[in-house]
Design a protein around this motif. Structure first.
Motif, short mmCIF file in Angstrom:
data_model
loop_
_atom_site.label_atom_id
_atom_site.label_comp_id
_atom_site.label_asym_id
_atom_site.label_seq_id
_atom_site.Cartn_x
_atom_site.Cartn_y
_atom_site.Cartn_z
N LEU A 240 0.83 -1.20 0.00
CA LEU A 240 0.00 0.00 0.00
C LEU A 240 0.87 1.26 0.00
CD1 LEU A 240 -2.90 1.11 0.13
CD2 LEU A 240 -2.73 0.97 2.62
N ALA A 241 1.89 1.29 0.85
CA ALA A 241 2.80 2.44 0.91
C ALA A 241 3.49 2.65 -0.44
CB ALA A 241 3.83 2.25 2.01
N ASP A 242 3.94 1.57 -1.05
CA ASP A 242 4.60 1.66 -2.35
C ASP A 242 3.65 2.21 -3.40
OD1 ASP A 242 6.82 1.14 -4.18
OD2 ASP A 242 5.49 -0.42 -5.00
N ARG A 243 2.44 1.70 -3.42
CA ARG A 243 1.45 2.15 -4.40
C ARG A 243 1.12 3.63 -4.22
NH1 ARG A 243 -3.07 -0.57 -6.87
NH2 ARG A 243 -4.03 0.93 -8.25
N LEU A 244 0.96 4.06 -2.97
CA LEU A 244 0.62 5.46 -2.72
C LEU A 244 1.78 6.40 -3.06
CD1 LEU A 244 -1.42 5.10 0.59
CD2 LEU A 244 -2.29 5.47 -1.72
N LYS A 245 3.01 5.91 -2.99
CA LYS A 245 4.16 6.72 -3.39
C LYS A 245 4.26 6.83 -4.91
CE LYS A 245 6.95 5.74 0.68
NZ LYS A 245 8.07 4.98 1.21
N ARG A 246 3.93 5.74 -5.61
CA ARG A 246 4.04 5.72 -7.07
C ARG A 246 2.91 6.47 -7.77
NH1 ARG A 246 3.02 0.93 -9.12
NH2 ARG A 246 2.65 -0.13 -7.16
N GLU A 247 1.71 6.35 -7.24
CA GLU A 247 0.53 6.92 -7.88
C GLU A 247 -0.20 7.83 -6.89
OE1 GLU A 247 -1.94 3.69 -9.08
OE2 GLU A 247 -0.43 2.87 -10.44
N PRO A 248 -0.33 9.09 -7.22
CA PRO A 248 -1.04 10.00 -6.31
C PRO A 248 -2.50 9.60 -6.12
CG PRO A 248 0.08 11.21 -8.07
CD PRO A 248 0.16 9.76 -8.41
N HIS A 249 -2.86 9.33 -4.90
CA HIS A 249 -4.23 8.94 -4.54
C HIS A 249 -4.81 9.98 -3.60
CE1 HIS A 249 -3.16 5.03 -6.06
NE2 HIS A 249 -4.33 4.53 -5.75
N LEU A 250 -6.07 10.19 -3.74
CA LEU A 250 -6.81 10.99 -2.77
C LEU A 250 -7.59 10.00 -1.93
CD1 LEU A 250 -7.78 13.66 -1.61
CD2 LEU A 250 -9.52 13.73 -3.40
N VAL A 251 -7.24 9.89 -0.65
CA VAL A 251 -7.87 8.94 0.25
C VAL A 251 -8.60 9.74 1.33
CG1 VAL A 251 -7.53 7.02 1.85
CG2 VAL A 251 -6.07 7.24 -0.18
N ILE A 252 -9.89 9.52 1.41
CA ILE A 252 -10.71 10.19 2.44
C ILE A 252 -11.12 9.11 3.43
CG2 ILE A 252 -12.79 11.50 2.94
CD1 ILE A 252 -11.69 11.38 -0.61
N VAL A 253 -10.77 9.31 4.68
CA VAL A 253 -11.19 8.39 5.74
C VAL A 253 -12.22 9.13 6.56
CG1 VAL A 253 -10.46 6.96 7.67
CG2 VAL A 253 -8.88 7.34 5.76
N ASP A 254 -13.46 8.73 6.36
CA ASP A 254 -14.57 9.39 7.04
C ASP A 254 -14.86 8.69 8.35
OD1 ASP A 254 -16.74 11.00 7.54
OD2 ASP A 254 -18.00 10.18 5.96
N ASN A 255 -15.05 9.47 9.39
CA ASN A 255 -15.41 8.98 10.72
C ASN A 255 -14.23 8.40 11.49
OD1 ASN A 255 -17.42 8.71 12.70
ND2 ASN A 255 -17.69 6.54 12.25
N LEU A 256 -13.02 8.82 11.16
CA LEU A 256 -11.85 8.34 11.89
C LEU A 256 -11.77 9.03 13.24
CD1 LEU A 256 -9.33 6.54 11.88
CD2 LEU A 256 -8.09 8.44 10.88
#
Length: 172
Positions: free
Chosen positions: A156-172
């Protein structure tokens, strides 16, 4: 010269026709590019929950600030919205996310609705991390689900470094 001689027209006419053809080509190419952008945006937007609002009022400054943070290449990369329940944090996050997607900076988007599995979740930081990683993996790269938590986290860390993702964590 060969074209103008072949068609028995002046070089100026050939030049005008060439200019017009190039102009039409550019217009068509631009229209195709706009369609591709809209299609890309629609694909990403479909990964967000349905809008729960028709218009947000009074959040322009917060929207602008969060959007700037998310789209600034030198920004923090993380925006936290916090406050009491029911004040519109999720709606604001949705509004900011849709605006950020229009920037074209993100290759993917994930909206993760976080629901703790246990009532004493505040005491179980490791369990929360495991649940959050699992939810992110399910959303971003489901093929990694059978792996151990450590391998999931690494991929997951590798993927997020390679490809810019917008991740919204709702209710954290």
């Amino acid at each position: 010269p060969d074209v103008s001689e072949h068609f028995h027209i002046s070089q100026a006419t050939v030049s005008r026709w060439t200019d017009k053809a190039f102009e039409l080509f550019c217009e068509n190419f631009q229209a195709l590019e706009e369609q591709a952008k809209e299609s890309w945006f629609n694909r990403l937007e479909a990964r967000l929950p349905s809008k729960s609002y028709s218009q947000l009022v009074g959040n322009e400054k917060l929207h602008a600030k969060a959007l700037k943070q998310l789209t600034d290449p030198n920004g923090a990369g993380v925006v936290a919205l916090f406050g009491i329940g029911g004040i519109g944090k999720s709606s604001l996050a949705d509004y900011v996310a849709r605006s950020a997607l229009r920037s074209g900076l993100f290759q993917n988007v994930s909206w993760i609705l976080f629901r703790p599995e246990q009532s004493d979740w505040l005491l179980l930081e490791a369990k929360i991390k495991q649940q959050l990683v699992s939810l992110m993996v399910q959303s971003i790269m489901p093929s990694a689900i059978p792996l151990s938590l450590e391998r999931q986290s690494a991929r997951l860390a590798d993927r997020l470094k390679r490809e810019p993702h917008l991740v919204i964590v709702d209710n954290l």
